[in-house]
Motif scaffolding. Structure first.
Motif, PDB file in Angstrom:
ATOM      1  N   GLY A   9       0.816  -1.216   0.000  1.00  0.00           N
ATOM      2  CA  GLY A   9       0.000   0.000   0.000  1.00  0.00           C
ATOM      3  C   GLY A   9       0.844   1.258   0.000  1.00  0.00           C
ATOM      4  N   VAL A  10       1.924   1.263   0.785  1.00  0.00           N
ATOM      5  CA  VAL A  10       2.826   2.417   0.822  1.00  0.00           C
ATOM      6  C   VAL A  10       3.496   2.623  -0.529  1.00  0.00           C
ATOM      7  N   ALA A  11       3.967   1.528  -1.146  1.00  0.00           N
ATOM      8  CA  ALA A  11       4.637   1.624  -2.442  1.00  0.00           C
ATOM      9  C   ALA A  11       3.700   2.152  -3.517  1.00  0.00           C
ATOM     10  N   GLN A  12       2.455   1.665  -3.514  1.00  0.00           N
ATOM     11  CA  GLN A  12       1.493   2.125  -4.515  1.00  0.00           C
ATOM     12  C   GLN A  12       1.108   3.582  -4.294  1.00  0.00           C
ATOM     13  N   ALA A  13       1.027   3.980  -3.016  1.00  0.00           N
ATOM     14  CA  ALA A  13       0.714   5.387  -2.724  1.00  0.00           C
ATOM     15  C   ALA A  13       1.837   6.292  -3.222  1.00  0.00           C
ATOM     16  N   SER A  14       3.083   5.870  -3.060  1.00  0.00           N
ATOM     17  CA  SER A  14       4.226   6.649  -3.551  1.00  0.00           C
ATOM     18  C   SER A  14       4.184   6.764  -5.068  1.00  0.00           C
ATOM     19  N   PHE A  15       3.807   5.661  -5.730  1.00  0.00           N
ATOM     20  CA  PHE A  15       3.702   5.692  -7.194  1.00  0.00           C
ATOM     21  C   PHE A  15       2.608   6.661  -7.628  1.00  0.00           C
ATOM     22  N   ARG A  16       1.452   6.591  -6.945  1.00  0.00           N
ATOM     23  CA  ARG A  16       0.347   7.494  -7.313  1.00  0.00           C
ATOM     24  C   ARG A  16       0.772   8.957  -7.174  1.00  0.00           C
ATOM     25  N   ASP A  17       1.448   9.282  -6.069  1.00  0.00           N
ATOM     26  CA  ASP A  17       1.881  10.659  -5.860  1.00  0.00           C
ATOM     27  C   ASP A  17       2.838  11.110  -6.957  1.00  0.00           C
ATOM     28  N   ALA A  18       3.785  10.263  -7.306  1.00  0.00           N
ATOM     29  CA  ALA A  18       4.756  10.604  -8.340  1.00  0.00           C
ATOM     30  C   ALA A  18       4.085  10.746  -9.705  1.00  0.00           C
ATOM     31  N   ALA A  19       3.126   9.878  -9.982  1.00  0.00           N
ATOM     32  CA  ALA A  19       2.432   9.931 -11.273  1.00  0.00           C
ATOM     33  C   ALA A  19       1.537  11.152 -11.371  1.00  0.00           C
ATOM     34  N   ARG A  20       0.832  11.461 -10.304  1.00  0.00           N
ATOM     35  CA  ARG A  20      -0.051  12.627 -10.325  1.00  0.00           C
ATOM     36  C   ARG A  20       0.743  13.925 -10.458  1.00  0.00           C
ATOM     37  N   ALA A  21       1.948  13.940  -9.884  1.00  0.00           N
ATOM     38  CA  ALA A  21       2.794  15.138  -9.999  1.00  0.00           C
ATOM     39  C   ALA A  21       3.142  15.433 -11.456  1.00  0.00           C
ATOM     40  N   LEU A  33      -1.209  -0.196 -11.874  1.00  0.00           N
ATOM     41  CA  LEU A  33      -1.091  -0.851 -10.571  1.00  0.00           C
ATOM     42  C   LEU A  33      -1.834  -2.191 -10.524  1.00  0.00           C
ATOM     43  N   ALA A  34      -2.818  -2.363 -11.370  1.00  0.00           N
ATOM     44  CA  ALA A  34      -3.592  -3.605 -11.362  1.00  0.00           C
ATOM     45  C   ALA A  34      -2.767  -4.803 -11.813  1.00  0.00           C
ATOM     46  N   SER A  35      -1.731  -4.559 -12.617  1.00  0.00           N
ATOM     47  CA  SER A  35      -0.949  -5.688 -13.161  1.00  0.00           C
ATOM     48  C   SER A  35       0.537  -5.617 -12.852  1.00  0.00           C
ATOM     49  N   ALA A  36       1.014  -4.509 -12.307  1.00  0.00           N
ATOM     50  CA  ALA A  36       2.457  -4.325 -12.086  1.00  0.00           C
ATOM     51  C   ALA A  36       2.951  -5.137 -10.895  1.00  0.00           C
TER      52      ALA A  36
END
Length: 254
Positions: A9-21, A33-36
């Motif tokens: 969950g922490v790793a995916q949240a970090s990815f979301r933040d970086a992607a949204r930026a 995230l569904a398949s990675a």
């Protein structure tokens, strides 16, 4: 070792933040995230964060040039004893640039040669280093620009250029009175900045005499009211730095 649910969950949240930026859509993020795998998420997060840092560095490098500061200046070595600050607010507060973050105004007032322009420029350069877009304007040169831009069909672009700055430095404010057309841009910049962006006004004219600058006492009173309500007055006294440093007087400039 497999990731725990919490770690994933922490790793995916970090990815979301970086992607949204980088303005990647929510649907694209969810599909990835569904398949990675955890390794893919970590690698892509690192790549996105690196790209964001590169873009931010490139943007910050452009800011001083876009602001059009006349010459580089720093607060280092400034003669502070002759600067008077408001009660409860001082040198550290000003140099921290908290007033830029909070969209507060700053009026630097004093006679010619006391360091107002140097300080305003130094604060502006520091603001660009901190990532804030800024604009430096000598008001005597700013006054004729709206009329010229209007004739050239570029007035909207000029106003947009002023509006995108988080900090406006209006140097030599009041040295030359404005006519009705010339007052338009400074008035609009100062009035629309209230609570939205910071304005540093370097002037030798007290706010009580701004009516002589704008040729309109009511307009000047309205703008001064906004400045007083959401800004601070810093007074520059002492002898003229320009005279003290004049080569004509046999002293070496700094």
């Amino acid at each position: 070792m497999p990731q725990t649910s919490s770690e994933r969950g922490v790793a995916q949240a970090s990815f979301r933040d970086a992607a949204r930026a980088l303005f990647i859509s929510g649907d694209t993020i969810a599909a990835f995230l569904a398949s990675a795998t955890p390794g893919q998420v970590a690698a892509c997060t690192s790549m996105l964060e690196s790209e964001a840092a590169h873009r931010d560095g490139t943007r910050r490098a452009r800011l001083p040039g876009q602001a059009r500061f006349p010459v580089p200046k720093s607060v280092e070595g400034f003669d502070w004893p002759n600067v008077s600050f408001p009660d409860g607010w001082g040198r550290e507060d000003m140099c921290s640039l908290a007033f830029v973050r909070d969209a507060e105004g700053l009026v630097s007032c004093g006679q010619t040669g006391r360091g107002k322009t140097r300080m305003a420029t130094a604060l502006g350069i520091a603001a660009t280093s901190a990532g804030y877009p800024a604009g430096f304007w000598q008001t005597a040169q700013l006054a004729p620009r709206p009329g010229r831009a209007k004739r050239e069909g570029a007035l909207d672009r000029l106003l947009a250029d002023v509006a995108k700055a988080r900090l406006l430095v209006l140097d030599e404010f009041g040295h030359v009175p404005f006519d009705v057309d010339g007052a338009r841009l400074p008035c609009q910049a100062m009035s629309e900045s209230h609570g939205r962006r910071s304005v540093i006004s370097a002037t030798n004219v007290g706010s009580g005499r701004w009516g002589t600058v704008f040729a309109d006492d009511k307009l000047a009173a309205a703008i001064a009211g906004r400045v007083v309500h959401h800004g601070r007055l810093v007074e520059f006294g002492g002898p003229s730095h320009r005279l003290e440093e004049s080569l004509m007087l046999g002293r070496s400039g700094r």
